[in-house]
Design an enzyme around this catalytic site. Structure first.
Site, short mmCIF file in Angstrom:
data_model
loop_
_atom_site.label_atom_id
_atom_site.label_comp_id
_atom_site.label_asym_id
_atom_site.label_seq_id
_atom_site.Cartn_x
_atom_site.Cartn_y
_atom_site.Cartn_z
N GLY A 23 1.85 -9.91 -13.57
CA GLY A 23 1.27 -10.53 -12.38
C GLY A 23 1.92 -11.86 -12.06
N GLY A 24 2.88 -11.86 -11.15
CA GLY A 24 3.49 -13.10 -10.69
C GLY A 24 4.51 -13.71 -11.61
N ALA A 50 0.87 -1.18 0.00
CA ALA A 50 0.00 0.00 0.00
C ALA A 50 0.90 1.22 0.00
CB ALA A 50 -0.93 0.01 1.21
N MET A 51 1.46 1.51 -1.16
CA MET A 51 2.37 2.65 -1.27
C MET A 51 1.61 3.97 -1.24
SD MET A 51 5.10 0.90 -1.40
CE MET A 51 6.29 2.20 -1.67
N ILE A 88 -2.35 -7.57 -15.19
CA ILE A 88 -3.30 -6.87 -14.31
C ILE A 88 -2.53 -6.05 -13.29
CG2 ILE A 88 -5.16 -8.57 -14.52
CD1 ILE A 88 -4.12 -9.84 -11.89
N CYS A 123 -5.06 0.98 -9.43
CA CYS A 123 -4.51 0.79 -8.09
C CYS A 123 -5.66 0.56 -7.10
CB CYS A 123 -3.70 2.01 -7.67
SG CYS A 123 -3.01 1.87 -6.02
N LYS A 125 -3.80 0.43 -17.89
CA LYS A 125 -3.54 -0.68 -16.97
C LYS A 125 -4.81 -0.98 -16.19
CE LYS A 125 -0.17 -2.53 -13.70
NZ LYS A 125 1.11 -2.28 -12.99
#
Length: 304
Positions: free
Chosen positions: A244-245, A68-69, A191, A129, A165
């Protein structure tokens, strides 16, 4: 073998740095470029300086991270200076720069695009986000009408490719994909992080993150990301960048088989180091040589 052409821009390879990871400064972007990235994406920047959420902003969980920037950034004008300082060297390395921007409405996105668009090769719109709050990020990305307005506004002032995005936290990602493409988006990135999620310290009973909640990234989200890319590629005919990953060449190939033309790597840097980009490129090349294939042979094969 790995050269990739998108929007008449030639990338030396299809493995890019994702937004929000090692993109805080020009020197950090340059480091990722030297370690094999075909393109680097900046930190998401807005028209004004933003401090972001209080620490802690990241916590490791099984299968990945919650972060959570809060979109911390120095503002578009100051960040443009960071890009300006590295632009010539990035050209010498043949590494493209993707500028990630955010705003709480179409006007803010447009203003950020007018500033950052002068310094980058592609604009990426962060409408996804999940923990920014205040009308930012997924507050826009979950509404097809708001997505359309943001993309249209940026396209009105941009003469470089504009990509959106997307958030996976929607009922039908095909609807969102169609909305942004109909508004003029030249491509899609999918994503952003899942969530928001929460981790609680059982000794104190207090959520660990300073913002209490954060977005989930890392290895555990990959199957969801692959499915979202597959769905998007079945619905629209623009280049899709999968994220993603991704930590290995096999991960990247899986996204390409779902339809992605390129991939972005974020938290994978934590798992395999700064040179993860070169490692993934090598692994993709090894696979293609072993199978006697070209990249064009595998992109979208799962759609057939």
């Amino acid at each position: 073998m790995l050269k990739t052409k998108l929007w008449d821009i030639e990338f030396k390879n299809p493995v890019f740095l994702a937004a929000g990871v090692m993109g805080e400064t020009g020197s950090a972007l340059k480091r990722m470029a030297k370690n094999g990235a075909g393109a680097v994406c900046t930190k998401s920047v807005g028209i004004e300086k933003k401090p972001g959420h209080n620490n802690p902003t990241m916590v490791e969980v099984e299968g990945g991270f919650l972060n959570a920037m809060g979109l911390p950034n120095p503002g578009a004008d100051e960040y443009a200076g960071e890009i300006e300082r590295i632009k010539d060297e990035m050209k010498r390395m043949n590494v493209k720069i993707i500028g990630s921007i955010y705003g709480k409405n179409d006007s803010e996105f447009q203003k950020a695009a007018e500033i950052i668009g002068n310094y980058v090769d592609v604009l990426e719109l962060n409408i996804s986000c999940p923990h920014a709050g205040g009308g930012y990020g997924s507050s826009i990305g979950q509404d097809p009408y708001l997505c359309k307005n943001v993309v249209s506004a940026v396209k009105d002032v941009s003469d470089i490719p504009v990509i959106a995005k997307l958030t996976p936290n929607v009922t039908d990602i095909k609807e969102i994909a169609n909305a942004v493409v109909n508004a003029g988006a030249d491509g899609i990135v999918a994503i952003n992080t899942l969530g928001p999620g929460m981790v609680i310290d059982i000794e104190s009973g207090v959520p660990i993150l300073g913002n209490r909640v954060g977005g989930m990234s890392g290895k555990a989200v990959k199957p969801i990301a692959v499915k979202n890319v597959y769905d998007i590629c079945s619905a629209v005919d623009v280049p899709v960048i999968g994220v993603g990953g991704i930590t290995t060449g096999a991960d990247a190939i899986e996204f390409m088989m779902a339809g992605a033309s390129a991939v972005q790597v974020g938290t994978g840097v934590y798992y395999r180091g700064y040179d993860i980009f070169q490692k993934i490129n090598n692994e993709i090349e090894e696979y293609l040589l072993k199978k006697d294939l070209k990249m064009s042979d595998i992109i979208g094969i799962a759609q057939k």
